[in-house]
Design an enzyme around this catalytic site. Structure first.
Site, mmCIF file in Angstrom:
data_model
loop_
_atom_site.group_PDB
_atom_site.id
_atom_site.type_symbol
_atom_site.label_atom_id
_atom_site.label_comp_id
_atom_site.label_asym_id
_atom_site.label_seq_id
_atom_site.Cartn_x
_atom_site.Cartn_y
_atom_site.Cartn_z
ATOM 1 N N ASP A 45 -2.728 -31.154 18.126
ATOM 2 C CA ASP A 45 -3.233 -29.890 17.564
ATOM 3 C C ASP A 45 -4.627 -29.552 18.063
ATOM 4 O O ASP A 45 -5.436 -28.975 17.334
ATOM 5 C CB ASP A 45 -3.229 -29.936 16.020
ATOM 6 C CG ASP A 45 -1.887 -30.383 15.475
ATOM 7 O OD1 ASP A 45 -0.881 -29.811 15.894
ATOM 8 O OD2 ASP A 45 -1.853 -31.313 14.657
ATOM 9 N N LYS A 98 -3.849 -26.958 22.463
ATOM 10 C CA LYS A 98 -3.222 -27.022 23.794
ATOM 11 C C LYS A 98 -2.563 -25.704 24.152
ATOM 12 O O LYS A 98 -2.557 -25.308 25.301
ATOM 13 C CB LYS A 98 -2.132 -28.105 23.813
ATOM 14 C CG LYS A 98 -2.647 -29.492 24.072
ATOM 15 C CD LYS A 98 -1.529 -30.459 24.432
ATOM 16 C CE LYS A 98 -0.655 -30.890 23.297
ATOM 17 N NZ LYS A 98 -1.272 -31.611 22.201
ATOM 18 N N LYS A 116 -3.191 -22.522 23.865
ATOM 19 C CA LYS A 116 -3.966 -21.516 24.587
ATOM 20 C C LYS A 116 -4.240 -21.959 26.033
ATOM 21 O O LYS A 116 -4.084 -21.180 26.970
ATOM 22 C CB LYS A 116 -5.280 -21.271 23.840
ATOM 23 C CG LYS A 116 -6.239 -20.386 24.596
ATOM 24 C CD LYS A 116 -7.521 -20.131 23.836
ATOM 25 C CE LYS A 116 -8.622 -19.797 24.829
ATOM 26 N NZ LYS A 116 -9.865 -19.390 24.216
ATOM 27 N N GLY A 142 4.506 -28.210 18.436
ATOM 28 C CA GLY A 142 4.596 -26.791 18.128
ATOM 29 C C GLY A 142 3.339 -26.084 18.540
ATOM 30 O O GLY A 142 2.246 -26.600 18.320
ATOM 31 N N HIS A 143 3.490 -24.970 19.213
ATOM 32 C CA HIS A 143 2.311 -24.146 19.392
ATOM 33 C C HIS A 143 2.645 -22.672 19.422
ATOM 34 O O HIS A 143 3.789 -22.279 19.605
ATOM 35 C CB HIS A 143 1.433 -24.593 20.556
ATOM 36 C CG HIS A 143 2.135 -24.672 21.862
ATOM 37 N ND1 HIS A 143 2.255 -25.837 22.563
ATOM 38 C CD2 HIS A 143 2.737 -23.731 22.569
ATOM 39 C CE1 HIS A 143 2.924 -25.600 23.651
ATOM 40 N NE2 HIS A 143 3.219 -24.336 23.693
ATOM 41 N N GLN A 178 1.845 -33.744 21.504
ATOM 42 C CA GLN A 178 1.078 -34.717 20.719
ATOM 43 C C GLN A 178 -0.203 -35.108 21.487
ATOM 44 O O GLN A 178 -0.748 -34.256 22.162
ATOM 45 C CB GLN A 178 1.925 -35.941 20.337
ATOM 46 C CG GLN A 178 3.046 -35.632 19.355
ATOM 47 C CD GLN A 178 4.311 -35.141 20.031
ATOM 48 O OE1 GLN A 178 4.756 -35.726 21.011
ATOM 49 N NE2 GLN A 178 4.901 -34.095 19.530
ATOM 50 N N ASP A 221 -16.534 -22.747 18.280
ATOM 51 C CA ASP A 221 -17.042 -21.741 17.340
ATOM 52 C C ASP A 221 -16.890 -22.161 15.877
ATOM 53 O O ASP A 221 -17.623 -21.664 15.019
ATOM 54 C CB ASP A 221 -16.326 -20.397 17.565
ATOM 55 C CG ASP A 221 -14.812 -20.532 17.457
ATOM 56 O OD1 ASP A 221 -14.229 -21.279 18.259
ATOM 57 O OD2 ASP A 221 -14.221 -19.908 16.553
HETATM 58 P P1 IMP Z 1 6.982 -38.003 14.622
HETATM 59 O O1 IMP Z 1 6.565 -37.635 15.999
HETATM 60 O O2 IMP Z 1 7.704 -36.896 13.895
HETATM 61 O O3 IMP Z 1 7.727 -39.302 14.573
HETATM 62 O O4 IMP Z 1 5.644 -38.244 13.750
HETATM 63 C C1 IMP Z 1 4.786 -39.357 13.993
HETATM 64 C C2 IMP Z 1 3.326 -38.954 13.810
HETATM 65 O O5 IMP Z 1 2.944 -38.041 14.832
HETATM 66 C C3 IMP Z 1 3.025 -38.247 12.487
HETATM 67 O O6 IMP Z 1 1.723 -38.608 12.056
HETATM 68 C C4 IMP Z 1 3.042 -36.784 12.864
HETATM 69 O O7 IMP Z 1 2.267 -35.995 11.991
HETATM 70 C C5 IMP Z 1 2.435 -36.854 14.252
HETATM 71 N N1 IMP Z 1 2.821 -35.719 15.117
HETATM 72 C C6 IMP Z 1 4.014 -35.517 15.725
HETATM 73 N N2 IMP Z 1 3.986 -34.386 16.452
HETATM 74 C C7 IMP Z 1 2.755 -33.868 16.319
HETATM 75 C C8 IMP Z 1 2.101 -32.716 16.864
HETATM 76 O O8 IMP Z 1 2.657 -31.928 17.638
HETATM 77 N N3 IMP Z 1 0.808 -32.526 16.477
HETATM 78 C C9 IMP Z 1 0.155 -33.389 15.660
HETATM 79 N N4 IMP Z 1 0.722 -34.479 15.141
HETATM 80 C C10 IMP Z 1 2.007 -34.728 15.459
#
Ligand code: IMP
Length: 429
Positions: free
Chosen positions: A13, A16, A18, A40-41, A223, A332
């Site tokens: 998060d 990425k 943008k 997700g973005h 991630q 910002d």
């Molecule tokens: P999983 O990928 O669903 O197995 O989750 C494992 C860990 O990765 C958890 O703490 C989730 O919140 C984190 N996580 C998975 N995908 C994302 C992402 O796109 N952004 C931030 N954290 C993520």
């Protein structure tokens, strides 16, 4: 090599979307190489806001998107996402989306197991997205995955489902969760096959051709390094390698083709899910960062934990992730804070360390050592050059560069695509 790999340098998060969108507009091919619809973005293009989870960002920019073999693919989630963006006027066809034929699939039993396990862990849960990512990767390394190419061979699919269900139903039974019936799964997969197989191909061949023609490829990570299954805050991690080294294996191309590795880091830190977070703030400042930074998960909707910038941790991500340049985002959000803290190391008992150790107990015990910097009263929002930034903001960025041992090559100062200070073109190598 004029290719670029983008990875997160913290816990995900980092903004990425943008940066990837900007780079995708300059690439010819965009490849996802790990993760799944846990990512997700949000991309804002003109009047439209696209929420992407599985589709490579390039698809929105009229580029070829490839879902690489390193991804775990939920067929239904993909078709739903395609339907959503189609309703917004975008065409997603085998012309602009290709999927590696050897990509492992996420079946309904994977999220079922993910959720049953999290429930069984109770207080010790990982805080997964519940999308079945971990169980799907487990099946891949255990050599029992159903892969996209299996949908073309009903006999293979049937035999593999027997093996898969023997394993999963035993586990689900043990966890007190409902079991799955083979025929129903087989029918579902065979019904999906004609919709998915037209996208399938040997993606490595296309990437090899791209390498020979000199087409620019963007490897889009999901991630981040601190969620890497080897290098992150294990076991509070995702189940894939998020480091740039995995872009090669997860796409099907040699490591020399990866090109420049860009790491995205937020000017402060956030984390969703459970696990160690040494610089987490439980006070008004932390809440303020969350509010100003709109820190809610794109996939989960959960409020993100917020804290000071951890240079010790980002430095570690730079080293293990192969990061050559940093894109620093959301500067910002720090506007108006009187003083800022940057973590430069940890105190663990009598020891002082300049890295986060691997052991769980030591990670939980790590106390940040802070350096305090002056804040700024002026605004950095929307700045498009260093000259527009308050002097203290420039000092903050420079100090980050020194501590993480990597140059800041892009600086993002608002969600708007053009509010970016570009110091070096990542595609220039
Ligand atoms: P999983 O990928 O669903 O197995 O989750 C494992 C860990 O990765 C958890 O703490 C989730 O919140 C984190 N996580 C998975 N995908 C994302 C992402 O796109 N952004 C931030 N954290 C993520």
């Amino acid at each position: 090599m004029a290719n670029v790999a983008v990875i997160g340098a913290q816990w995900g998060d980092e903004g990425k979307g943008k940066v990837v969108d900007w780079l995708a507009s300059r690439a010819e091919i965009v490849v996802r190489f790990q993760g799944g619809h846990n990512a997700g973005h949000t991309l804002v293009v003109g009047e439209q806001t696209y929420k992407l989870s599985l589709l490579p960002s390039g698809v929105v920019r009229g580029k070829l998107g490839i879902i690489g073999n390193g991804v775990v693919l939920d067929p239904q989630a993909l078709l739903d996402e395609i339907a959503r963006v189609t309703a917004q006027g975008l065409a997603v066809t085998p012309e602009n989306l290709r999927i590696a034929e050897n990509v492992p699939l996420i079946l309904p039993l994977h999220p079922a197991l993910d959720k049953a396990r999290e429930a069984a862990r109770g207080e010790d849960r990982i805080g997964t997205t519940g999308r079945g990512i971990g169980p799907a990767y487990e099946d891949k390394v255990a050599r029992r995955s159903i892969r996209l190419c299996d949908l073309a061979e009903p006999a293979t699919l049937s035999a593999k489902l027997d093996e898969l269900l023997l394993h999963h139903n035993s586990l689900l039974r043990g966890l007190g969760a409902p079991e799955f019936a083979k025929q129903e799964l087989l029918d579902q997969l065979l019904a999906l096959a004609p919709r998915l197989l037209p996208f399938a191909e040997a993606a490595w061949e296309r990437l090899d051709a791209a390498r020979h023609s000199g087409a620019r490829v963007l490897f889009e990570g999901a991630q981040a390094v601190m969620l890497d299954v080897d290098h992150g805050t294990y076991p509070y991690v995702t189940s894939s390698n998020t480091v740039a080294g995995n872009a090669a294996a997860g796409a099907g191309i040699g490591p020399d083709a990866i090109g420049m590795v860009l790491g995205i880091a937020k000017a402060y830190s956030t984390r969703v899910g459970a696990g160690p977070f040494p610089t987490e703030l439980h006070d008004e400042i932390g809440r303020g960062l969350g509010d100003r930074g709109n820190e809610y998960g794109t996939v989960t909707g959960r409020r993100r934990r917020c804290g000071w910038f951890d240079a010790c941790l980002v430095r570690q991500a730079v080293k293990v992730g192969g990061i050559q340049g940093i894109a620093l985002t959301k500067l910002d959000v720090l506007d108006g804070l009187e003083e800022l803290k940057i973590c430069t190391g940890y105190r663990i008992g009598a020891e002082t360390l300049r890295r986060l150790p691997a052991a769980m107990g030591a990670q939980a015990a790590a106390q940040p050592i802070y350096e305090t910097l002056e804040g700024w009263s002026g605004s950095t929002r929307g700045a498009r050059s260093y000259a527009e930034l308050p002097a203290a903001a420039v000092k903050y960025v420079r100090r980050i560069e020194e501590l993480v041992e990597a140059p800041v090559v892009l600086l993002s100062t608002s969600p708007e695509r053009d509010d970016t200070i570009t110091l070096r073109d990542p595609f220039a190598g």
